[in-house]
Design a protein around this motif. Structure first.
Motif, PDB file in Angstrom:
ATOM      1  N   UNK A   1      32.925  49.337 134.635  1.00 21.01           N
ATOM      2  CA  UNK A   1      32.201  48.201 134.068  1.00 21.01           C
ATOM      3  C   UNK A   1      31.042  48.686 133.211  1.00 21.01           C
ATOM      4  N   UNK A   2      30.358  49.731 133.684  1.00 21.04           N
ATOM      5  CA  UNK A   2      29.219  50.251 132.930  1.00 21.04           C
ATOM      6  C   UNK A   2      29.658  50.836 131.594  1.00 21.04           C
ATOM      7  N   UNK A   3      30.700  51.657 131.604  1.00 16.72           N
ATOM      8  CA  UNK A   3      31.130  52.275 130.352  1.00 16.72           C
ATOM      9  C   UNK A   3      31.697  51.233 129.398  1.00 16.72           C
ATOM     10  N   UNK A   4      32.374  50.223 129.941  1.00 12.08           N
ATOM     11  CA  UNK A   4      32.903  49.155 129.076  1.00 12.08           C
ATOM     12  C   UNK A   4      31.774  48.298 128.509  1.00 12.08           C
ATOM     13  N   UNK A   5      30.786  47.996 129.362  1.00 15.32           N
ATOM     14  CA  UNK A   5      29.636  47.233 128.908  1.00 15.32           C
ATOM     15  C   UNK A   5      28.911  47.973 127.795  1.00 15.32           C
TER      16      UNK A   5
ATOM     17  N   UNK B   1      33.750  41.992 133.434  1.00 10.96           N
ATOM     18  CA  UNK B   1      32.304  41.980 133.668  1.00 10.96           C
ATOM     19  C   UNK B   1      31.554  42.710 132.567  1.00 10.96           C
ATOM     20  N   UNK B   2      32.084  43.855 132.143  1.00  8.38           N
ATOM     21  CA  UNK B   2      31.415  44.599 131.089  1.00  8.38           C
ATOM     22  C   UNK B   2      31.364  43.844 129.779  1.00  8.38           C
ATOM     23  N   UNK B   3      32.481  43.165 129.452  1.00  7.76           N
ATOM     24  CA  UNK B   3      32.519  42.404 128.205  1.00  7.76           C
ATOM     25  C   UNK B   3      31.574  41.213 128.256  1.00  7.76           C
ATOM     26  N   UNK B   4      31.502  40.556 129.409  1.00 10.14           N
ATOM     27  CA  UNK B   4      30.603  39.411 129.535  1.00 10.14           C
ATOM     28  C   UNK B   4      29.148  39.827 129.352  1.00 10.14           C
ATOM     29  N   UNK B   5      28.812  41.016 129.839  1.00  3.39           N
ATOM     30  CA  UNK B   5      27.414  41.427 129.830  1.00  3.39           C
ATOM     31  C   UNK B   5      27.027  42.253 128.610  1.00  3.39           C
ATOM     32  N   UNK B   6      27.969  43.013 128.040  1.00  8.73           N
ATOM     33  CA  UNK B   6      27.624  43.961 126.993  1.00  8.73           C
ATOM     34  C   UNK B   6      26.977  43.338 125.770  1.00  8.73           C
ATOM     35  N   UNK B   7      27.711  42.447 125.081  1.00  3.86           N
ATOM     36  CA  UNK B   7      27.175  41.845 123.859  1.00  3.86           C
ATOM     37  C   UNK B   7      25.974  40.947 124.159  1.00  3.86           C
ATOM     38  N   UNK B   8      26.031  40.215 125.275  1.00  5.68           N
ATOM     39  CA  UNK B   8      24.908  39.344 125.626  1.00  5.68           C
ATOM     40  C   UNK B   8      23.650  40.156 125.928  1.00  5.68           C
TER      41      UNK B   8
ATOM     42  N   UNK C   1      27.038  37.099 120.020  1.00  7.52           N
ATOM     43  CA  UNK C   1      27.374  37.852 121.216  1.00  7.52           C
ATOM     44  C   UNK C   1      28.134  37.041 122.246  1.00  7.52           C
ATOM     45  N   UNK C   2      27.853  35.737 122.318  1.00  3.40           N
ATOM     46  CA  UNK C   2      28.578  34.893 123.261  1.00  3.40           C
ATOM     47  C   UNK C   2      30.052  34.812 122.947  1.00  3.40           C
ATOM     48  N   UNK C   3      30.397  34.787 121.670  1.00  9.65           N
ATOM     49  CA  UNK C   3      31.808  34.756 121.278  1.00  9.65           C
ATOM     50  C   UNK C   3      32.486  36.075 121.609  1.00  9.65           C
ATOM     51  N   UNK C   4      31.800  37.188 121.345  1.00  7.96           N
ATOM     52  CA  UNK C   4      32.359  38.488 121.720  1.00  7.96           C
ATOM     53  C   UNK C   4      32.597  38.541 123.232  1.00  7.96           C
ATOM     54  N   UNK C   5      31.645  38.029 124.002  1.00 11.66           N
ATOM     55  CA  UNK C   5      31.792  38.022 125.458  1.00 11.66           C
ATOM     56  C   UNK C   5      32.992  37.192 125.886  1.00 11.66           C
ATOM     57  N   UNK C   6      33.191  36.024 125.256  1.00 15.68           N
ATOM     58  CA  UNK C   6      34.329  35.176 125.590  1.00 15.68           C
ATOM     59  C   UNK C   6      35.645  35.881 125.309  1.00 15.68           C
ATOM     60  N   UNK C   7      35.748  36.513 124.156  1.00 14.83           N
ATOM     61  CA  UNK C   7      37.001  37.170 123.775  1.00 14.83           C
ATOM     62  C   UNK C   7      37.286  38.381 124.657  1.00 14.83           C
TER      63      UNK C   7
ATOM     64  N   UNK D   1      36.159  38.835 127.643  1.00 20.24           N
ATOM     65  CA  UNK D   1      36.430  38.338 128.986  1.00 20.24           C
ATOM     66  C   UNK D   1      37.842  37.789 129.100  1.00 20.24           C
ATOM     67  N   UNK D   2      38.350  37.184 128.037  1.00 22.00           N
ATOM     68  CA  UNK D   2      39.730  36.697 128.043  1.00 22.00           C
ATOM     69  C   UNK D   2      40.699  37.857 128.213  1.00 22.00           C
ATOM     70  N   UNK D   3      40.450  38.927 127.480  1.00 19.48           N
ATOM     71  CA  UNK D   3      41.289  40.119 127.596  1.00 19.48           C
ATOM     72  C   UNK D   3      41.211  40.699 129.007  1.00 19.48           C
ATOM     73  N   UNK D   4      40.005  40.797 129.543  1.00 21.27           N
ATOM     74  CA  UNK D   4      39.829  41.352 130.878  1.00 21.27           C
ATOM     75  C   UNK D   4      40.426  40.483 131.970  1.00 21.27           C
ATOM     76  N   UNK D   5      40.299  39.162 131.839  1.00 22.12           N
ATOM     77  CA  UNK D   5      40.871  38.261 132.839  1.00 22.12           C
ATOM     78  C   UNK D   5      42.389  38.377 132.862  1.00 22.12           C
ATOM     79  N   UNK D   6      42.993  38.423 131.682  1.00 22.37           N
ATOM     80  CA  UNK D   6      44.437  38.583 131.627  1.00 22.37           C
ATOM     81  C   UNK D   6      44.887  39.878 132.262  1.00 22.37           C
ATOM     82  N   UNK D   7      44.172  40.967 131.977  1.00 20.38           N
ATOM     83  CA  UNK D   7      44.533  42.256 132.554  1.00 20.38           C
ATOM     84  C   UNK D   7      44.348  42.261 134.065  1.00 20.38           C
ATOM     85  N   UNK D   8      43.324  41.566 134.554  1.00 19.78           N
ATOM     86  CA  UNK D   8      43.090  41.489 135.993  1.00 19.78           C
ATOM     87  C   UNK D   8      44.246  40.788 136.695  1.00 19.78           C
ATOM     88  N   UNK D   9      44.668  39.660 136.143  1.00 19.99           N
ATOM     89  CA  UNK D   9      45.804  38.934 136.728  1.00 19.99           C
ATOM     90  C   UNK D   9      47.063  39.796 136.656  1.00 19.99           C
TER      91      UNK D   9
END
Length: 433
Positions: A45-49, A178-185, A278-284, A286-294
């Motif tokens: 998460x840290x390296x991705x963020x 988590x990293x994507x949600x937090x990184x750009x924001x 940054x919020x849009x980057x976080x959304x996109x 996070x969408x990628x990460x959520x799909x990969x998690x499932x």
């Protein structure tokens, strides 16, 4: 793996009852694996963020011109260590206690992040320093990830290997989310200083978790199950003796030339097509990460042999990555990234579980380092090519190129057909169990 590199490890606690095993998930009933798994979640998460945050910082704040090349160069720098250091990583994982490798990698990354945070708080942060920090964090992760994959049999029973693999692979999805949600924001609100401080906290927390875990000694193949001296072989020979695995890795290396570009395309698409922040980057992301998690948790339910299922997933991913090139709406892009992430997560679980069964224990340190290097070899190229192209072509065109480029890899994987066994029935090489 042999007993000699594991002088620092201890035996696991007494197993729980059968009823407890049925009730509790693996990360709860196996505290050692749970601690190390959570440590991997934090490091990835840290390296991705850091990567997402710095990519957005470059595109939105730091570089007035040639943003695509600058962000692509940064991503290329972050992917080089896994490729260039593969022999060094394999040797370190084979010789040293795995807990020491994991703990040291996390601690060094935490120190590097903390140093960058202090520099950024002081002001006057050069772009080259941020690139150097990205290189340092990626180097630490290049040791951490294959070492943890190799350590799975030291943390869980043989019957839990597939489950442990699913949890381990899910960390990339959790990290992407988590990293994507937090990184750009974090960059929008606290700059690079706040971003680096958050990364330092995550890395140091991971080092503490790994240090608290107990690893057990796993004997290598040998008579009477006794420990044998390490059997070191050239990395190329390992792949030469696993032709099916080698062909699969070649297919996915080719696919990564186009899938990896998504991390360069997302910030460019956000700024130039969606006109977001940054919020849009976080959304996109996070969408990628959520799909990969499932996908990581449902990949074992995808029917068919690994090659067939993988080919269909790559085909679906090609469609998902190409559609935003035709329909430039934020919900479309987010939905397509979720589908692409699911495909990536599902494919990863099927094939890494297969590799865990097929590769002999003594060869696993070298093999997983090779796997990381082979799959990662295309990432610097993809980042530089798509990043440079982003200064001349629209992000929508880049999306179409991604989709079309994946199709040959999907066809090649499908042609492997029955050459590759199913992980549920595959015998490990050398008769290992």
């Amino acid at each position: 793996m042999t007993a000699s590199p594991m002088a620092e490890t201890d035996t696991q606690p007494q197993p729980r009852t059968g009823a407890d095993r049925r009730r509790a998930p693996l990360v709860l009933r196996n505290r050692a694996f749970g601690a190390v798994w959570l440590g991997q979640v934090l490091t990835q998460a840290a390296v991705r963020m850091f990567q997402v945050g710095v990519s957005w910082w470059i595109v939105a704040y730091a570089v007035p011109g040639a943003r695509g090349l600058a962000s692509g160069l940064f991503m290329a720098v972050c992917t080089l260590p896994a490729v260039a250091l593969a022999p060094v990583v394999a040797g370190a994982v084979a010789r040293a206690a795995h807990r020491s490798v994991l703990r040291t990698a996390a601690a060094v990354a935490g120190a590097a992040s903390a140093a960058l945070a202090l520099w950024a708080y002081g002001g006057g942060l050069p772009l080259a320093t941020v690139y150097a920090a990205g290189l340092a964090l990626a180097t630490c992760q290049a040791f951490f990830d294959p070492c943890l994959t190799t350590s799975v049999p030291e943390l869980v029973d043989d019957a839990d290997i597939e489950t442990a693999t699913g949890f381990e692979l899910s960390t990339q999805s959790l990290a992407g989310l988590s990293g994507a949600l937090l990184g750009a924001l974090a960059v929008d609100r606290a700059g690079v200083a706040g971003l680096a401080a958050g990364c330092a906290a995550a890395y140091l927390g991971a080092a503490v978790l790994v240090a608290s875990a107990r690893f057990r000694t796993v004997a290598a193949d040998g008579a009477d199950g006794a420990a044998a001296p390490p059997r070191r072989r050239p990395l190329r020979r390992i792949l030469a003796e696993l032709p099916s695995v080698r062909r699969i890795l070649i297919c996915f290396t080719a696919a990564n030339l186009f899938t990896a570009a998504v991390f360069v395309v997302i910030p460019l698409y956000t700024r130039s097509v969606l006109f977001g922040g940054g919020g849009t980057v976080a959304l996109l992301e996070a969408s990628l990460g959520t799909g990969a998690l499932v996908g990581a948790f449902t990949g074992t339910r995808v029917p068919g042999r690994p090659t067939v299922a993988g080919a269909w997933c790559l085909g679906l991913m090609a469609l998902a990555l190409a559609l935003p090139g035709l329909f430039a709406q934020r919900p479309v892009f987010a939905g397509c990234l979720a589908v692409a992430g699911w495909c990536a997560g599902a494919v990863s679980v099927r094939f890494v579980a297969l590799f865990q069964r097929m590769v002999p224990t003594a060869d696993k340190p070298g093999f997983f380092a090779v796997m990381q290097a082979v799959l990662g070899a295309s990432l610097p190229v993809a980042s530089l090519v798509f990043g440079s192209a982003g200064d001349f072509l629209s992000p929508q065109t880049l999306c179409l190129v991604q989709g079309v480029g994946l199709l040959p890899a999907a066809c090649a994987l499908a042609l492997l057909g029955s050459r590759t066994p199913d992980p549920a029935v595959a015998e490990p090489a050398g008769g290992e169990r």
